[in-house]
Design a protein around this motif. Structure first.
Motif, PDB file in Angstrom:
ATOM      1  N   GLN A  20     -52.868 -34.312  49.583  1.00  0.00           N
ATOM      2  CA  GLN A  20     -51.610 -34.372  48.830  1.00  0.00           C
ATOM      3  C   GLN A  20     -50.626 -35.330  49.492  1.00  0.00           C
ATOM      4  O   GLN A  20     -49.957 -36.131  48.816  1.00  0.00           O
ATOM      5  CB  GLN A  20     -51.005 -32.968  48.738  1.00  0.00           C
ATOM      6  CG  GLN A  20     -51.786 -32.019  47.852  1.00  0.00           C
ATOM      7  CD  GLN A  20     -51.286 -30.588  47.949  1.00  0.00           C
ATOM      8  OE1 GLN A  20     -50.292 -30.301  48.625  1.00  0.00           O
ATOM      9  NE2 GLN A  20     -51.984 -29.667  47.292  1.00  0.00           N
ATOM     10  N   ALA A  21     -50.542 -35.273  50.825  1.00  0.00           N
ATOM     11  CA  ALA A  21     -49.629 -36.159  51.536  1.00  0.00           C
ATOM     12  C   ALA A  21     -50.061 -37.614  51.372  1.00  0.00           C
ATOM     13  O   ALA A  21     -49.222 -38.511  51.221  1.00  0.00           O
ATOM     14  CB  ALA A  21     -49.572 -35.782  53.016  1.00  0.00           C
ATOM     15  N   TYR A  22     -51.372 -37.837  51.371  1.00  0.00           N
ATOM     16  CA  TYR A  22     -51.867 -39.200  51.224  1.00  0.00           C
ATOM     17  C   TYR A  22     -51.555 -39.762  49.844  1.00  0.00           C
ATOM     18  O   TYR A  22     -51.155 -40.926  49.701  1.00  0.00           O
ATOM     19  CB  TYR A  22     -53.377 -39.262  51.485  1.00  0.00           C
ATOM     20  CG  TYR A  22     -53.879 -40.677  51.664  1.00  0.00           C
ATOM     21  CD1 TYR A  22     -53.962 -41.247  52.925  1.00  0.00           C
ATOM     22  CD2 TYR A  22     -54.227 -41.458  50.566  1.00  0.00           C
ATOM     23  CE1 TYR A  22     -54.389 -42.551  53.097  1.00  0.00           C
ATOM     24  CE2 TYR A  22     -54.655 -42.766  50.729  1.00  0.00           C
ATOM     25  CZ  TYR A  22     -54.733 -43.306  51.991  1.00  0.00           C
ATOM     26  OH  TYR A  22     -55.148 -44.603  52.159  1.00  0.00           O
ATOM     27  N   GLU A  23     -51.759 -38.949  48.815  1.00  0.00           N
ATOM     28  CA  GLU A  23     -51.479 -39.414  47.461  1.00  0.00           C
ATOM     29  C   GLU A  23     -50.000 -39.749  47.293  1.00  0.00           C
ATOM     30  O   GLU A  23     -49.649 -40.732  46.636  1.00  0.00           O
ATOM     31  CB  GLU A  23     -51.920 -38.369  46.441  1.00  0.00           C
ATOM     32  CG  GLU A  23     -53.421 -38.283  46.249  1.00  0.00           C
ATOM     33  CD  GLU A  23     -54.033 -39.639  45.913  1.00  0.00           C
ATOM     34  OE1 GLU A  23     -53.514 -40.328  45.009  1.00  0.00           O
ATOM     35  OE2 GLU A  23     -55.021 -40.018  46.568  1.00  0.00           O
ATOM     36  N   ALA A  24     -49.141 -38.950  47.896  1.00  0.00           N
ATOM     37  CA  ALA A  24     -47.711 -39.242  47.829  1.00  0.00           C
ATOM     38  C   ALA A  24     -47.406 -40.556  48.551  1.00  0.00           C
ATOM     39  O   ALA A  24     -46.613 -41.382  48.072  1.00  0.00           O
ATOM     40  CB  ALA A  24     -46.910 -38.101  48.447  1.00  0.00           C
ATOM     41  N   TRP A  25     -48.045 -40.755  49.683  1.00  0.00           N
ATOM     42  CA  TRP A  25     -47.860 -41.979  50.458  1.00  0.00           C
ATOM     43  C   TRP A  25     -48.395 -43.192  49.686  1.00  0.00           C
ATOM     44  O   TRP A  25     -47.774 -44.251  49.643  1.00  0.00           O
ATOM     45  CB  TRP A  25     -48.601 -41.817  51.780  1.00  0.00           C
ATOM     46  CG  TRP A  25     -48.378 -42.904  52.788  1.00  0.00           C
ATOM     47  CD1 TRP A  25     -49.292 -43.823  53.218  1.00  0.00           C
ATOM     48  CD2 TRP A  25     -47.190 -43.179  53.529  1.00  0.00           C
ATOM     49  NE1 TRP A  25     -48.753 -44.628  54.176  1.00  0.00           N
ATOM     50  CE2 TRP A  25     -47.457 -44.261  54.387  1.00  0.00           C
ATOM     51  CE3 TRP A  25     -45.924 -42.604  53.546  1.00  0.00           C
ATOM     52  CZ2 TRP A  25     -46.514 -44.798  55.247  1.00  0.00           C
ATOM     53  CZ3 TRP A  25     -44.975 -43.133  54.411  1.00  0.00           C
ATOM     54  CH2 TRP A  25     -45.266 -44.201  55.240  1.00  0.00           C
ATOM     55  N   LEU A  31     -54.796 -48.077  51.760  1.00  0.00           N
ATOM     56  CA  LEU A  31     -54.680 -47.162  50.627  1.00  0.00           C
ATOM     57  C   LEU A  31     -56.026 -46.862  49.957  1.00  0.00           C
ATOM     58  O   LEU A  31     -56.073 -46.392  48.827  1.00  0.00           O
ATOM     59  CB  LEU A  31     -53.685 -47.715  49.600  1.00  0.00           C
ATOM     60  CG  LEU A  31     -52.282 -48.025  50.139  1.00  0.00           C
ATOM     61  CD1 LEU A  31     -51.406 -48.594  49.048  1.00  0.00           C
ATOM     62  CD2 LEU A  31     -51.652 -46.786  50.742  1.00  0.00           C
ATOM     63  N   ARG A  32     -57.133 -47.103  50.661  1.00  0.00           N
ATOM     64  CA  ARG A  32     -58.471 -46.834  50.108  1.00  0.00           C
ATOM     65  C   ARG A  32     -59.282 -45.873  50.966  1.00  0.00           C
ATOM     66  O   ARG A  32     -60.486 -45.726  50.781  1.00  0.00           O
ATOM     67  CB  ARG A  32     -59.240 -48.147  49.935  1.00  0.00           C
ATOM     68  CG  ARG A  32     -58.648 -49.071  48.888  1.00  0.00           C
ATOM     69  CD  ARG A  32     -59.503 -50.315  48.659  1.00  0.00           C
ATOM     70  NE  ARG A  32     -59.447 -51.235  49.794  1.00  0.00           N
ATOM     71  CZ  ARG A  32     -60.465 -51.493  50.600  1.00  0.00           C
ATOM     72  NH1 ARG A  32     -61.618 -50.869  50.443  1.00  0.00           N
ATOM     73  NH2 ARG A  32     -60.335 -52.348  51.597  1.00  0.00           N
TER      74      ARG A  32
END
Length: 491
Positions: A480-485, A446-447
């Motif tokens: 955007q997809a990463y932030e949601a994940w 997550l980094r």
């Protein structure tokens, strides 16, 4: 080994780096080759199996059993094909062992995050897809960017070294050719200006040294296996199965075996990091870590013929660290991951040296996980003409490895300069000082956006100085997809 001054002096690196060897034709190797080709380099890809796809390629064949236990990077026997009486099939297994892919393997990072900048997924692709479609995606990248014609299949890299005083890497390979009832091996020596290691992690099974496990494996060889040999759940239908481990393979096997009846136990160490806790089926019994395997004193009654088909329970019991025990187990599957090793790098591997004792030139130590002395997990600090793609762990693999491959290609052109060696060493020491026992040194859980943003700022600052187009990072859709994940806390 050569100086890194080529990255700091006034002359562009392009005047020195012209041809590059890439080891591996999985995701890391394919995107590395593609980005290098786009920058105009002469590229040769070495792949020991006969296909593109790496860990994603499904092969019904299975590799040989590893030693039980198997905890440190092993020495590779490069004369293995010289043994008398080998069949062509045995030679193929030795030279290019089947991988760890099982029939039901799917990506555990959604395709919205797991993608290359070189090619989008076809319209309508689901978030989670099977391994066959992943391989087709990699093949399409290779075709589109003319990588496939650069690949030498069935070619094993056996040595990569840069002799003292040389400016080039000497690469020794062996190519296997198989006929109906015979095989031949052609060995070759070549030299390259740079080498990209993209050989992946999932080759050498890690088997923990648990008391009695080796004895069980010796007595009941077909009932005790590493997850690398798992292909389908059918052999475990209605059986009592003990899984050791808490990673992705343990989760997938638990789901598949549980769906076919019987009882599945998952034994794992107590840890704050437990990625399968909320995803494993409720019917799977989660138990403490195994302390010891105990075989019954008299096992004559055990049906030898049933050793393979799982008809009888293994005659013995399993003690757990909390004092409880298990009996009536038909199969034990060790899902404890893999040892990181680059045997072709020779003395740069030091399997008898502890993690904390790694020298400034050492790459692999006894921990079997860390690749030491890499700047940003990519460039070998003593000589950055040796680069690694795919070392970072717990990441959106395709996207991050594609990004790393682009960075390596930009540095190899000479338009982007690495910091002085002393600065890279200092950064590595600071990173190790923050390392805590139990941490995963290369984990970017997550980094990734922060990691990529830091590198992108450095790369584009140099490209701007050179008057060149900046390198693109992740697009808005990926971000955007990463932030949601990330908000979901799932990987």
């Amino acid at each position: 080994m050569g100086s890194i001054d080529i990255f700091e002096g006034p002359e562009p690196v392009r005047s020195i780096i012209k041809n590059v060897a890439v080891i591996g034709a999985g995701i890391s190797g394919v995107v590395s080759a593609a980005h290098l080709l786009k920058e105009g380099f002469d590229v040769t890809v070495f792949e020991r199996r006969g296909t593109i796809g790496g860990v994603w390629y499904y092969d019904e064949r299975v590799d040989r059993d590893p030693p039980f236990p198997n905890t440190i990077p092993p020495a590779q026997d490069w004369t293995d094909l010289d043994a008398e009486g080998l069949s062509p099939e045995e030679a193929q297994i030795l030279h290019g062992p089947p991988g760890a892919c099982y029939a039901g393997l799917k990506n555990n990072v959604p395709t919205s995050l797991m993608r290359s900048s070189l090619l989008t997924w076809p319209e309508g692709t689901e978030l989670f897809i099977d391994q066959g479609r992943v391989v087709r995606y990699l093949e399409n990248i290779a075709d589109l960017h003319h990588v496939k014609e650069k690949i030498r299949f069935h070619t094993r890299v056996e040595s990569v070294r840069k002799p003292v005083g040389s400016t080039r890497w000497h690469v020794k390979t062996s190519t296997l050719r198989v006929g109906d009832d015979t095989y031949s091996v052609t060995r070759k020596h070549e030299s390259f200006d740079a080498v990209v290691v993209a050989s992946g992690h999932y080759h050498i099974p890690f088997v923990p040294d648990i008391r009695g496990l080796a004895d069980w494996k010796d007595r009941f060889p077909d009932r005790v296996l590493h997850s690398k040999k798992y292909r389908t759940p059918e052999p475990f239908r209605g059986k009592n199965v003990l899984l050791i481990g808490a990673g992705a393979s343990a989760l997938d096997i638990a789901r598949e075996a549980d769906a076919l009846g019987g009882t599945v136990y998952q034994s794992r160490r107590a840890s704050e990091y437990d990625p399968t806790a909320d995803r494993i089926p409720a019917s799977v019994k989660r138990v403490a870590m195994v302390a010891e395997f105990i075989a019954d004193d008299v096992v004559v009654a055990f049906d030898v013929a049933a050793n393979g088909d799982g008809g009888d329970a293994i005659p013995g019991r399993i003690l757990l660290v909390d004092g409880t025990s298990l009996e009536g187990i038909n199969y034990v599957i060790v899902c404890t991951g893999y040892i990181t090793s680059y045997p072709f790098l020779g003395e740069l591997e030091q399997p008898s040296v502890a993690f904390e004792d790694a020298g400034d030139r050492t790459l692999i130590t006894a921990d079997g996980y860390t690749t030491h002395n890499l700047h940003k997990d990519i460039f070998y600090i003593p000589d950055p003409t040796l680069a690694f793609i795919g070392v970072s762990h717990l990441v959106s693999t395709f996207s991050l490895f594609d990004f790393q491959a682009k960075v390596a290609a930009k540095v190899f052109t000479g338009h982007v300069r690495l910091p002085p060696e002393a600065c890279m060493k200092a950064e590595q020491r600071e990173r190790k000082a923050r390392f805590k026992p139990g941490d995963r040194f290369h984990a970017l859980l997550l980094r990734e956006p922060e990691y990529m943003a830091e590198i992108l700022a450095w790369v584009n600052a140099d490209l701007k100085k050179a008057g060149l187009v900046p390198m693109e990072g992740m697009d808005a859709g990926w971000t955007q997809a990463y932030e949601a994940w990330r908000k979901g806390g799932r990987r």
